[in-house]
Motif scaffolding. Structure first.
Motif, PDB file in Angstrom:
ATOM      1  N   ARG A  34       0.792  -1.375   0.017  1.00  0.00           N
ATOM      2  CA  ARG A  34      -0.106  -0.062  -0.118  1.00  0.00           C
ATOM      3  C   ARG A  34       0.782   0.990   0.122  1.00  0.00           C
ATOM      4  NH1 ARG A  34      -4.199  -1.524   4.861  1.00  0.00           N
ATOM      5  NH2 ARG A  34      -4.758  -3.581   4.107  1.00  0.00           N
ATOM      6  N   ILE A  35       0.317   2.353  -0.728  1.00  0.00           N
ATOM      7  CA  ILE A  35       1.058   3.572  -0.572  1.00  0.00           C
ATOM      8  C   ILE A  35       0.106   4.553   0.147  1.00  0.00           C
ATOM      9  CG2 ILE A  35       2.577   3.325  -2.414  1.00  0.00           C
ATOM     10  CD1 ILE A  35       0.511   4.784  -4.174  1.00  0.00           C
ATOM     11  N   ALA A  36       0.392   5.632   0.723  1.00  0.00           N
ATOM     12  CA  ALA A  36      -0.425   6.470   1.227  1.00  0.00           C
ATOM     13  C   ALA A  36       0.347   8.114   1.201  1.00  0.00           C
ATOM     14  CB  ALA A  36      -0.779   6.120   2.733  1.00  0.00           C
ATOM     15  N   LYS A  37      -0.466   8.954   1.187  1.00  0.00           N
ATOM     16  CA  LYS A  37      -0.127  10.263   1.433  1.00  0.00           C
ATOM     17  C   LYS A  37      -0.164  10.586   2.922  1.00  0.00           C
ATOM     18  CE  LYS A  37      -0.436  12.081  -3.240  1.00  0.00           C
ATOM     19  NZ  LYS A  37      -1.458  13.235  -3.797  1.00  0.00           N
ATOM     20  N   THR A  38       0.662  11.217   3.602  1.00  0.00           N
ATOM     21  CA  THR A  38       0.614  11.733   5.171  1.00  0.00           C
ATOM     22  C   THR A  38       0.798  13.243   5.373  1.00  0.00           C
ATOM     23  OG1 THR A  38       3.194  11.311   5.321  1.00  0.00           O
ATOM     24  CG2 THR A  38       1.845   9.360   5.523  1.00  0.00           C
ATOM     25  N   LEU A  39      -0.040  13.597   6.352  1.00  0.00           N
ATOM     26  CA  LEU A  39      -0.019  14.899   6.796  1.00  0.00           C
ATOM     27  C   LEU A  39      -1.042  15.041   7.912  1.00  0.00           C
ATOM     28  CD1 LEU A  39       0.835  18.127   6.277  1.00  0.00           C
ATOM     29  CD2 LEU A  39      -1.417  18.379   4.930  1.00  0.00           C
ATOM     30  N   GLY A  40      -0.127  15.438   9.098  1.00  0.00           N
ATOM     31  CA  GLY A  40      -0.930  15.801  10.372  1.00  0.00           C
ATOM     32  C   GLY A  40      -0.697  14.452  10.989  1.00  0.00           C
ATOM     33  N   ASP A  41      -1.792  14.439  12.000  1.00  0.00           N
ATOM     34  CA  ASP A  41      -1.654  13.262  13.031  1.00  0.00           C
ATOM     35  C   ASP A  41      -2.756  12.345  12.608  1.00  0.00           C
ATOM     36  OD1 ASP A  41       0.090  14.480  14.901  1.00  0.00           O
ATOM     37  OD2 ASP A  41      -1.491  15.499  15.997  1.00  0.00           O
ATOM     38  N   HIS A  42      -2.382  10.957  12.840  1.00  0.00           N
ATOM     39  CA  HIS A  42      -3.055   9.806  12.707  1.00  0.00           C
ATOM     40  C   HIS A  42      -3.802   9.597  13.827  1.00  0.00           C
ATOM     41  CE1 HIS A  42      -4.287   5.788  11.555  1.00  0.00           C
ATOM     42  NE2 HIS A  42      -4.014   5.951  10.263  1.00  0.00           N
ATOM     43  N   VAL A  43      -3.986   8.397  14.333  1.00  0.00           N
ATOM     44  CA  VAL A  43      -4.631   7.983  15.715  1.00  0.00           C
ATOM     45  C   VAL A  43      -3.806   7.211  16.416  1.00  0.00           C
ATOM     46  CG1 VAL A  43      -6.296   6.479  14.519  1.00  0.00           C
ATOM     47  CG2 VAL A  43      -7.016   7.467  16.914  1.00  0.00           C
ATOM     48  N   TRP A  44      -3.861   7.194  17.611  1.00  0.00           N
ATOM     49  CA  TRP A  44      -3.111   6.007  18.381  1.00  0.00           C
ATOM     50  C   TRP A  44      -3.917   4.752  17.984  1.00  0.00           C
ATOM     51  CZ3 TRP A  44       1.164   5.721  20.598  1.00  0.00           C
ATOM     52  CH2 TRP A  44       1.804   6.696  21.158  1.00  0.00           C
ATOM     53  N   HIS A  45      -3.301   3.544  17.773  1.00  0.00           N
ATOM     54  CA  HIS A  45      -3.738   2.446  17.314  1.00  0.00           C
ATOM     55  C   HIS A  45      -2.866   1.267  17.534  1.00  0.00           C
ATOM     56  CE1 HIS A  45      -1.997   3.453  13.315  1.00  0.00           C
ATOM     57  NE2 HIS A  45      -1.931   2.351  13.163  1.00  0.00           N
ATOM     58  N   VAL A  46      -3.260  -0.027  17.376  1.00  0.00           N
ATOM     59  CA  VAL A  46      -2.507  -1.168  17.341  1.00  0.00           C
ATOM     60  C   VAL A  46      -3.101  -2.143  16.486  1.00  0.00           C
ATOM     61  CG1 VAL A  46      -3.744  -2.070  19.419  1.00  0.00           C
ATOM     62  CG2 VAL A  46      -1.463  -2.846  19.295  1.00  0.00           C
ATOM     63  N   HIS A  47      -2.173  -3.053  16.263  1.00  0.00           N
ATOM     64  CA  HIS A  47      -2.356  -4.240  15.313  1.00  0.00           C
ATOM     65  C   HIS A  47      -2.073  -5.513  16.244  1.00  0.00           C
ATOM     66  CE1 HIS A  47      -3.088  -1.759  11.838  1.00  0.00           C
ATOM     67  NE2 HIS A  47      -2.008  -1.109  12.107  1.00  0.00           N
ATOM     68  N   ASP A  48      -2.785  -6.155  16.592  1.00  0.00           N
ATOM     69  CA  ASP A  48      -2.642  -7.046  17.582  1.00  0.00           C
ATOM     70  C   ASP A  48      -1.619  -8.321  17.261  1.00  0.00           C
ATOM     71  OD1 ASP A  48      -3.877  -5.877  19.943  1.00  0.00           O
ATOM     72  OD2 ASP A  48      -5.749  -6.836  19.006  1.00  0.00           O
ATOM     73  N   ASP A  49      -2.025  -8.845  15.901  1.00  0.00           N
ATOM     74  CA  ASP A  49      -1.574  -9.858  15.292  1.00  0.00           C
ATOM     75  C   ASP A  49      -0.428  -9.629  14.143  1.00  0.00           C
ATOM     76  OD1 ASP A  49      -3.129 -11.460  17.170  1.00  0.00           O
ATOM     77  OD2 ASP A  49      -4.923 -11.153  15.884  1.00  0.00           O
ATOM     78  N   THR A  50      -0.249  -8.493  13.765  1.00  0.00           N
ATOM     79  CA  THR A  50       0.561  -8.316  12.675  1.00  0.00           C
ATOM     80  C   THR A  50       1.799  -7.161  12.949  1.00  0.00           C
ATOM     81  OG1 THR A  50       1.053  -8.117  10.411  1.00  0.00           O
ATOM     82  CG2 THR A  50      -0.900  -6.889  11.318  1.00  0.00           C
TER      83      THR A  50
END
Length: 131
Positions: A34-50
């Protein structure tokens, strides 16, 4: 047997304006590229299994990581840098602007299995969009 056509990442990134809205440019085994553009804050998150792999294509991309003891460390990534966020690690991306490439299992949500608080309007909670 039919083969996919090559994907030029510069052209692919030029084809959309949304930030934190990943586009799937290829699939390999059970993983999306995947590709993405980034700017600003994302959100605190977690990927439990990867784990989550990042390659900074352009600009800067910061990853705040919350350790088990609650301490927060920030990893600063510049163009050409890679980093893997280990599974189960809470993280929050932030960027003054740029673009990234990620490897994630197909179906992985961009806002994780769990996230803190409200998802901002500029963050797309998705398993990726086809180009």
């Amino acid at each position: 047997m039919s083969f996919e056509q090559p994907v030029n990442l510069t052209d692919a990134l030029a084809s959309f304006d949304d930030v934190y809205s990943p586009r799937i440019v290829a699939t390999m085994n059970d993983y999306d590229v995947r590709i993405a553009k980034t700017l600003g804050d994302h959100v605190w998150h977690v990927h439990d299994d990867t784990d989550e792999f990042f390659l900074v294509l352009d600009g800067r991309f910061d990853l705040a990581l919350r350790r088990a003891d609650g301490r927060v460390e920030t990893v600063v990534l510049e163009q050409g840098d890679t980093f893997v966020v280990p599974r189960g690690t809470e993280h929050k991306p932030t960027s003054p602007g740029g673009s990234i490439l990620m490897f994630e299992p197909t179906g992985t949500s961009s806002t994780g299995d769990r996230h803190d608080g409200h998802i901002p309007n500029h963050v797309d909670s998705t398993a990726g969009h086809r180009l």
